[in-house]
Design a protein around this motif. Sequence first.
Motif, PDB file in Angstrom:
ATOM      1  N   VAL A 115      48.031  38.594  37.931  1.00 18.37           N
ATOM      2  CA  VAL A 115      47.764  38.286  39.335  1.00 18.37           C
ATOM      3  C   VAL A 115      48.941  37.516  39.919  1.00 18.37           C
ATOM      4  O   VAL A 115      49.461  36.598  39.281  1.00 18.37           O
ATOM      5  CB  VAL A 115      46.472  37.438  39.460  1.00 18.37           C
ATOM      6  CG1 VAL A 115      46.280  36.917  40.866  1.00 18.37           C
ATOM      7  CG2 VAL A 115      45.259  38.250  39.014  1.00 18.37           C
ATOM      8  N   ASP A 152      42.485  33.678  41.852  1.00 15.87           N
ATOM      9  CA  ASP A 152      41.709  34.871  41.528  1.00 15.87           C
ATOM     10  C   ASP A 152      40.873  35.318  42.733  1.00 15.87           C
ATOM     11  O   ASP A 152      40.802  36.501  43.039  1.00 15.87           O
ATOM     12  CB  ASP A 152      40.799  34.569  40.338  1.00 15.87           C
ATOM     13  CG  ASP A 152      40.828  35.647  39.284  1.00 15.87           C
ATOM     14  OD1 ASP A 152      41.852  36.317  39.131  1.00 15.87           O
ATOM     15  OD2 ASP A 152      39.795  35.812  38.622  1.00 15.87           O
ATOM     16  N   THR A 166      43.110  36.699  45.751  1.00 13.73           N
ATOM     17  CA  THR A 166      43.855  37.928  45.471  1.00 13.73           C
ATOM     18  C   THR A 166      42.950  39.099  45.108  1.00 13.73           C
ATOM     19  O   THR A 166      43.439  40.204  44.868  1.00 13.73           O
ATOM     20  CB  THR A 166      44.873  37.715  44.328  1.00 13.73           C
ATOM     21  OG1 THR A 166      44.170  37.294  43.158  1.00 13.73           O
ATOM     22  CG2 THR A 166      45.940  36.711  44.723  1.00 13.73           C
TER      23      THR A 166
END
Length: 167
Positions: A88, A23, A26
Amino acid sequence: MIVPETLIRAAAPEDDDVLAELDRVTWSPLHAVLPAPVPPYGPFFDERHLPEDYLVAERAGVVVGYVRAAPPTPLAAMAHVRQIQGLVVAGSARGQGVARALLRAAMDRARADGAVRMTLRVLGHNAPARALYASEGFAVEGVLPGELFVGGAYVDDVLMGRSLTGS
């Protein structure tokens, strides 16, 4: 280049650290509505973000993506709907079908759970995500113009959805 097979599996509490790191690395104003993460970092999973709401993509034992699909609200009247609340993919795995595999797996899981509809919200300027969703049968069902202020600009909140039954 040989691309390893993508394994899609349910997330587990043990995935907390690797998903939190994914997380963080990205994060981009292209898709994020929250500010960039800064230390100290909290846990990835919490009382609102449970492991059972996530599917994880692995390649050669390395986590390369995740999708979160959950009921949009706790209302019984919406129990038939699942909402994509995060998708993601690691930079190293982009453009290789990981996001599509995660999205399809989330829809399959939603169907298995009895859902008949899938929805999502995407930032208006996120053309790659919007194209992926459209290619998987999602249609724009509404636009909230300038609803969000991201990266110093007002951005549309695009509402998309599709049926999980029939074609």
